[in-house]
Design a protein around this motif. Structure first.
Motif, PDB file in Angstrom:
ATOM      1  N   VAL A  38       7.790  24.297 -31.737  1.00 49.37           N
ATOM      2  CA  VAL A  38       7.462  25.334 -30.759  1.00 49.37           C
ATOM      3  C   VAL A  38       7.682  26.694 -31.405  1.00 49.37           C
ATOM      4  CG1 VAL A  38       8.131  26.376 -28.559  1.00 49.37           C
ATOM      5  CG2 VAL A  38       8.031  23.884 -28.786  1.00 49.37           C
ATOM      6  N   GLU A  39       6.714  27.587 -31.196  1.00 52.49           N
ATOM      7  CA  GLU A  39       6.809  28.951 -31.691  1.00 52.49           C
ATOM      8  C   GLU A  39       6.358  29.878 -30.570  1.00 52.49           C
ATOM      9  OE1 GLU A  39       5.060  31.612 -35.412  1.00 52.49           O
ATOM     10  OE2 GLU A  39       4.679  29.455 -35.326  1.00 52.49           O
ATOM     11  N   VAL A  40       7.234  30.810 -30.196  1.00 46.68           N
ATOM     12  CA  VAL A  40       6.924  31.757 -29.134  1.00 46.68           C
ATOM     13  C   VAL A  40       7.251  33.168 -29.616  1.00 46.68           C
ATOM     14  CG1 VAL A  40       7.233  30.139 -27.215  1.00 46.68           C
ATOM     15  CG2 VAL A  40       9.193  31.440 -28.059  1.00 46.68           C
ATOM     16  N   THR A  62      12.730  35.451 -36.000  1.00 50.67           N
ATOM     17  CA  THR A  62      12.121  36.398 -36.925  1.00 50.67           C
ATOM     18  C   THR A  62      11.854  37.682 -36.159  1.00 50.67           C
ATOM     19  OG1 THR A  62      11.023  34.601 -38.115  1.00 50.67           O
ATOM     20  CG2 THR A  62      10.185  36.827 -38.497  1.00 50.67           C
ATOM     21  N   THR A  63      12.391  38.790 -36.669  1.00 47.72           N
ATOM     22  CA  THR A  63      12.180  40.089 -36.044  1.00 47.72           C
ATOM     23  C   THR A  63      11.033  40.791 -36.757  1.00 47.72           C
ATOM     24  OG1 THR A  63      14.540  40.213 -35.540  1.00 47.72           O
ATOM     25  CG2 THR A  63      13.298  42.273 -35.427  1.00 47.72           C
ATOM     26  N   HIS A  64      10.130  41.399 -35.969  1.00 47.10           N
ATOM     27  CA  HIS A  64       8.952  42.070 -36.517  1.00 47.10           C
ATOM     28  C   HIS A  64       9.118  43.583 -36.463  1.00 47.10           C
ATOM     29  CE1 HIS A  64       7.118  38.117 -36.484  1.00 47.10           C
ATOM     30  NE2 HIS A  64       7.472  37.992 -35.219  1.00 47.10           N
ATOM     31  N   VAL A  69       9.953  39.713 -31.389  1.00 48.25           N
ATOM     32  CA  VAL A  69      10.615  38.641 -32.128  1.00 48.25           C
ATOM     33  C   VAL A  69       9.881  37.325 -31.907  1.00 48.25           C
ATOM     34  CG1 VAL A  69      12.929  39.650 -32.123  1.00 48.25           C
ATOM     35  CG2 VAL A  69      12.265  38.115 -30.282  1.00 48.25           C
ATOM     36  N   THR A  70       9.906  36.509 -32.936  1.00 46.59           N
ATOM     37  CA  THR A  70       9.364  35.157 -32.845  1.00 46.59           C
ATOM     38  C   THR A  70      10.523  34.184 -32.925  1.00 46.59           C
ATOM     39  OG1 THR A  70       7.273  35.803 -33.862  1.00 46.59           O
ATOM     40  CG2 THR A  70       7.825  33.467 -33.921  1.00 46.59           C
ATOM     41  N   VAL A  94       3.031  31.989 -26.071  1.00 44.81           N
ATOM     42  CA  VAL A  94       3.198  30.712 -26.776  1.00 44.81           C
ATOM     43  C   VAL A  94       2.226  30.700 -27.950  1.00 44.81           C
ATOM     44  CG1 VAL A  94       3.018  28.208 -26.636  1.00 44.81           C
ATOM     45  CG2 VAL A  94       3.901  29.506 -24.674  1.00 44.81           C
ATOM     46  N   LEU A  95       2.764  30.593 -29.149  1.00 43.35           N
ATOM     47  CA  LEU A  95       1.939  30.529 -30.351  1.00 43.35           C
ATOM     48  C   LEU A  95       1.650  29.082 -30.758  1.00 43.35           C
ATOM     49  CD1 LEU A  95       3.770  33.315 -32.404  1.00 43.35           C
ATOM     50  CD2 LEU A  95       1.736  33.547 -30.950  1.00 43.35           C
ATOM     51  N   GLN A  96       2.630  28.209 -30.594  1.00 42.03           N
ATOM     52  CA  GLN A  96       2.515  26.799 -30.949  1.00 42.03           C
ATOM     53  C   GLN A  96       3.380  25.983 -30.009  1.00 42.03           C
ATOM     54  OE1 GLN A  96       0.802  25.421 -33.517  1.00 42.03           O
ATOM     55  NE2 GLN A  96       0.208  27.247 -34.629  1.00 42.03           N
TER      56      GLN A  96
END
Length: 117
Positions: A38-40, A62-64, A69-70, A94-96
């Motif tokens: 899962v990636e959000v 992960t901070t952008h 953030v992801t 929701v990315l994945q």
């Protein structure tokens, strides 16, 4: 009222029992049959709040540059995490996986339909 009586004897937990193994990568309590990556992504206004908590033992952050953030997780089943995603409606994408995105969209459409009648 019906009286509920607790057992007089303590639970007998096997010495080799592991709660972590029992729940696997369940998001909370209910473990699904399939594992998902899962990636959000959270909006900048939610980023600080959401990263104050470790939501799952597989969590990575992960901070952008834009402040968003992801978060990534590996979970067993999608139903529970879908409810968590919905609690962040308007601040999360929701990315994945696509199956989670579809489940969230389905629940949002149902909510819209129910509340527009």
């Amino acid at each position: 009222f019906k009286s509920i009586r607790m057992l007089d004897d303590p639970a007998n937990v096997p010495q080799d029992f592991s709660l972590r193994d029992y729940f696997g990568n369940a998001w909370a309590v209910f473990r699904g049959d399939q594992s998902y990556d899962v990636e959000v992504c959270f909006t900048p206004d939610a980023a600080r709040l959401v990263t104050e908590t470790v939501w799952h033992h597989t969590q990575t952050v992960t901070t952008h540059k834009d402040g968003s953030v992801t978060l990534k997780f590996q979970v067993d089943g999608l139903e529970e995490i879908a409810h968590w995603v919905l609690s962040w409606t308007g601040r999360i994408k929701v990315l994945q996986p696509a199956a989670l995105r579809d489940l969230v969209v389905e629940k949002l459409k149902l909510a819209l339909k129910m509340n527009q009648e």
